[in-house]
Design a protein around this motif. Sequence first.
Motif, mmCIF file in Angstrom:
data_model
loop_
_atom_site.group_PDB
_atom_site.id
_atom_site.type_symbol
_atom_site.label_atom_id
_atom_site.label_comp_id
_atom_site.label_asym_id
_atom_site.label_seq_id
_atom_site.Cartn_x
_atom_site.Cartn_y
_atom_site.Cartn_z
ATOM 1 N N VAL A 1 0.872 -1.174 0.000
ATOM 2 C CA VAL A 1 0.000 0.000 0.000
ATOM 3 C C VAL A 1 0.912 1.227 0.000
ATOM 4 N N PRO A 2 0.927 2.003 -1.056
ATOM 5 C CA PRO A 2 1.826 3.154 -1.110
ATOM 6 C C PRO A 2 1.397 4.256 -0.149
ATOM 7 N N VAL A 3 2.386 5.002 0.295
ATOM 8 C CA VAL A 3 2.160 6.156 1.142
ATOM 9 C C VAL A 3 2.879 7.332 0.487
ATOM 10 N N PRO A 4 2.274 8.520 0.458
ATOM 11 C CA PRO A 4 2.905 9.666 -0.195
ATOM 12 C C PRO A 4 4.341 9.897 0.268
ATOM 13 N N ASP A 5 5.145 10.390 -0.629
ATOM 14 C CA ASP A 5 6.566 10.621 -0.378
ATOM 15 C C ASP A 5 6.728 11.883 0.459
ATOM 16 N N VAL A 6 6.890 11.687 1.757
ATOM 17 C CA VAL A 6 7.094 12.806 2.679
ATOM 18 C C VAL A 6 8.354 12.534 3.493
ATOM 19 N N PRO A 7 8.957 13.565 4.097
ATOM 20 C CA PRO A 7 10.157 13.355 4.909
ATOM 21 C C PRO A 7 9.897 12.385 6.060
ATOM 22 N N GLU A 8 10.940 11.664 6.456
ATOM 23 C CA GLU A 8 10.791 10.626 7.475
ATOM 24 C C GLU A 8 10.186 11.158 8.767
ATOM 25 N N TRP A 9 10.543 12.376 9.168
ATOM 26 C CA TRP A 9 10.103 12.851 10.487
ATOM 27 C C TRP A 9 8.599 13.063 10.579
ATOM 28 N N VAL A 10 7.936 13.293 9.446
ATOM 29 C CA VAL A 10 6.476 13.449 9.479
ATOM 30 C C VAL A 10 5.744 12.210 8.963
ATOM 31 N N SER A 11 6.481 11.237 8.452
ATOM 32 C CA SER A 11 5.839 10.089 7.793
ATOM 33 C C SER A 11 4.935 9.266 8.700
ATOM 34 N N PRO A 12 5.177 9.122 10.023
ATOM 35 C CA PRO A 12 4.246 8.334 10.834
ATOM 36 C C PRO A 12 2.810 8.831 10.786
ATOM 37 N N MET A 13 2.601 10.114 10.572
ATOM 38 C CA MET A 13 1.232 10.641 10.465
ATOM 39 C C MET A 13 0.556 10.165 9.187
ATOM 40 N N ASN A 14 1.337 9.914 8.153
ATOM 41 C CA ASN A 14 0.798 9.362 6.912
ATOM 42 C C ASN A 14 0.716 7.845 6.960
ATOM 43 N N LEU A 15 1.724 7.211 7.573
ATOM 44 C CA LEU A 15 1.790 5.744 7.583
ATOM 45 C C LEU A 15 0.649 5.098 8.347
ATOM 46 N N ILE A 16 0.170 5.754 9.401
ATOM 47 C CA ILE A 16 -0.845 5.108 10.218
ATOM 48 C C ILE A 16 -2.185 5.004 9.507
ATOM 49 N N VAL A 17 -2.433 5.846 8.518
ATOM 50 C CA VAL A 17 -3.763 5.896 7.896
ATOM 51 C C VAL A 17 -4.108 4.587 7.175
ATOM 52 N N PRO A 18 -3.225 4.018 6.329
ATOM 53 C CA PRO A 18 -3.578 2.724 5.729
ATOM 54 C C PRO A 18 -3.816 1.625 6.763
ATOM 55 N N ALA A 19 -3.088 1.673 7.872
ATOM 56 C CA ALA A 19 -3.301 0.679 8.931
ATOM 57 C C ALA A 19 -4.667 0.862 9.583
ATOM 58 N N GLN A 20 -5.097 2.101 9.751
ATOM 59 C CA GLN A 20 -6.445 2.360 10.275
ATOM 60 C C GLN A 20 -7.510 1.855 9.305
ATOM 61 N N LEU A 21 -7.300 2.120 8.023
ATOM 62 C CA LEU A 21 -8.259 1.665 7.005
ATOM 63 C C LEU A 21 -8.325 0.137 6.974
ATOM 64 N N LEU A 22 -7.175 -0.502 7.080
ATOM 65 C CA LEU A 22 -7.133 -1.967 7.114
ATOM 66 C C LEU A 22 -7.927 -2.493 8.299
ATOM 67 N N THR A 23 -7.708 -1.906 9.452
ATOM 68 C CA THR A 23 -8.401 -2.354 10.665
ATOM 69 C C THR A 23 -9.914 -2.230 10.510
ATOM 70 N N GLU A 24 -10.358 -1.080 10.036
ATOM 71 C CA GLU A 24 -11.801 -0.847 9.898
ATOM 72 C C GLU A 24 -12.417 -1.819 8.898
ATOM 73 N N ARG A 25 -11.759 -2.025 7.762
ATOM 74 C CA ARG A 25 -12.281 -2.948 6.749
ATOM 75 C C ARG A 25 -12.280 -4.391 7.246
ATOM 76 N N LEU A 26 -11.184 -4.789 7.881
ATOM 77 C CA LEU A 26 -11.078 -6.174 8.356
ATOM 78 C C LEU A 26 -12.112 -6.451 9.444
ATOM 79 N N ALA A 27 -12.305 -5.510 10.352
ATOM 80 C CA ALA A 27 -13.307 -5.703 11.409
ATOM 81 C C ALA A 27 -14.684 -5.929 10.800
ATOM 82 N N ARG A 28 -15.071 -5.120 9.834
ATOM 83 C CA ARG A 28 -16.385 -5.282 9.201
ATOM 84 C C ARG A 28 -16.459 -6.588 8.411
#
Length: 347
Positions: free
Chosen positions: A301-328
Motif C-alpha cells: 500500500v503506497p504512502v505519499p513521499d514525505v520526509p521521514e520525520w512526518v511520515s508516521p502521520m501518513n503511515l498510520i492511515v492505511p493501517a487504520q483503514l485496514l483495521t476498519e475494513r477487516l473488522a467489518r
Amino acid sequence: MTTKTSVMRAEIAEQPEALRRTFSELLPLRKEIEALGRETEHVLFIARGSSDNAAVYGGYLLQVHTGRLATLGSPSVATVYGSRLDLSKVLAVAISQSGKTEEIVDTMRWAADCGARTVAVTNGADSTLAEEADVALVTRAGKELAVPATKTYNTQLAALAVLALGLGAKLDPGELELVPQGIEETLAAPTDALEEIVERMVAVQGAVISGRGLAFSTALEAALKLKEACYTHAMGMSYADLLHGPIAVVDPRTPTLLMAAPEGPTLQGTVALAERARSAGSPVFGFGGGEALAAASDLSVPVPDVPEWVSPMNLIVPAQLLTERLARRLGYDPDVPRGLNKVTQTS
C-alpha cells in the motif's frame, strides 16, 4: 463484504482537517515550549495505550533531532510504588486523548511535585490535564465517537512534532503541510491492494507488524488497532527486536506487515526483513517504504513521499483503514470493540 459504514471510517476521513486545525493552533506555542526547554534537559513521557505509541514517536523524534534524552515513563512508579525521583531538569510530557485518565493526571502531578516542568498533550481542552500543565498542547481533532483512536492519535503525533520544533529540532515546519495533503491522497487512492490484504487476513489468527525508528510507533499502533477492533493476535515490534528470537513465529500462517517511510536509515533493514519473512513463507504486506519495500512485498500500500520525520502521520492511515475494513469483513463493529470504553481508567 458488507458495505456498512462506520463512525471509525468517517473519523479516519476527518484527519486531514483535524491535522490542519491542530498545526494552526499549536505552531504559535513554540515560544512557550522553547521557554520550558531552557529550564530542562531531558524529557519524560507519561502515557498509556495509543498515547504510549504516540510517545514512542515523540521519543525518537526528540532524540534524533533535538539531542535530548527522551524516555517513556512508568506511571506505576508514581501511582503504585509512590517513589520519589529528582526530576528538576526534566520536562514531563503527559499524553491523554481525553485528559481524564486519572493515572496520567496523577503521574503528571507527581512529576511536577518532583521538580519537573510539564506539558499536556490532549484533545480535552477543559480537562484537568490541560488545566494543570505548564503548557497545554490541545489537539483539535473534534469529538471522537468510535472507541479506536484515529484522529485523536494522529493529532497527538502532530502535537509532538510541534513540541520537537519548540525544543530546537532543525526541521522545516513547512513540511508539516505535506501531511494532510498526503492523507487526502491516500483516502482517494484505489483500494485494490488494501482489499486483497483484508481478504488474505480474514482467516489468520495472528500477525507480526514491524518497523524501526520513527516508524516503530506506527507498527505498535497498527498492532493495537488490529487487536482491539479485529481481535487478531497482532505483535508489534521493532524489526531489531523481532530478529532476536520472535522471528521464529513468522511462517505461512502468520502474515508480516511492515511499516517504513519512503526514505531514511531504517528502510534498507525493513526491506531485508521483508525478504527474510518471504523466504520463511510468510505473506508480506508493505505499507510505505517506496518502490524498494513494494518490490520486496507480496502486496503493498503506497504512502505519499514525505520526509521521514512526518511520515508516521501518513503511515498510520492505511493501517487504520485496514483495521476498519477487516473488522467489518469479520462481522465485528469497529466502533465498539468488546470490553472497551472510550476512557480507560487504570491505577
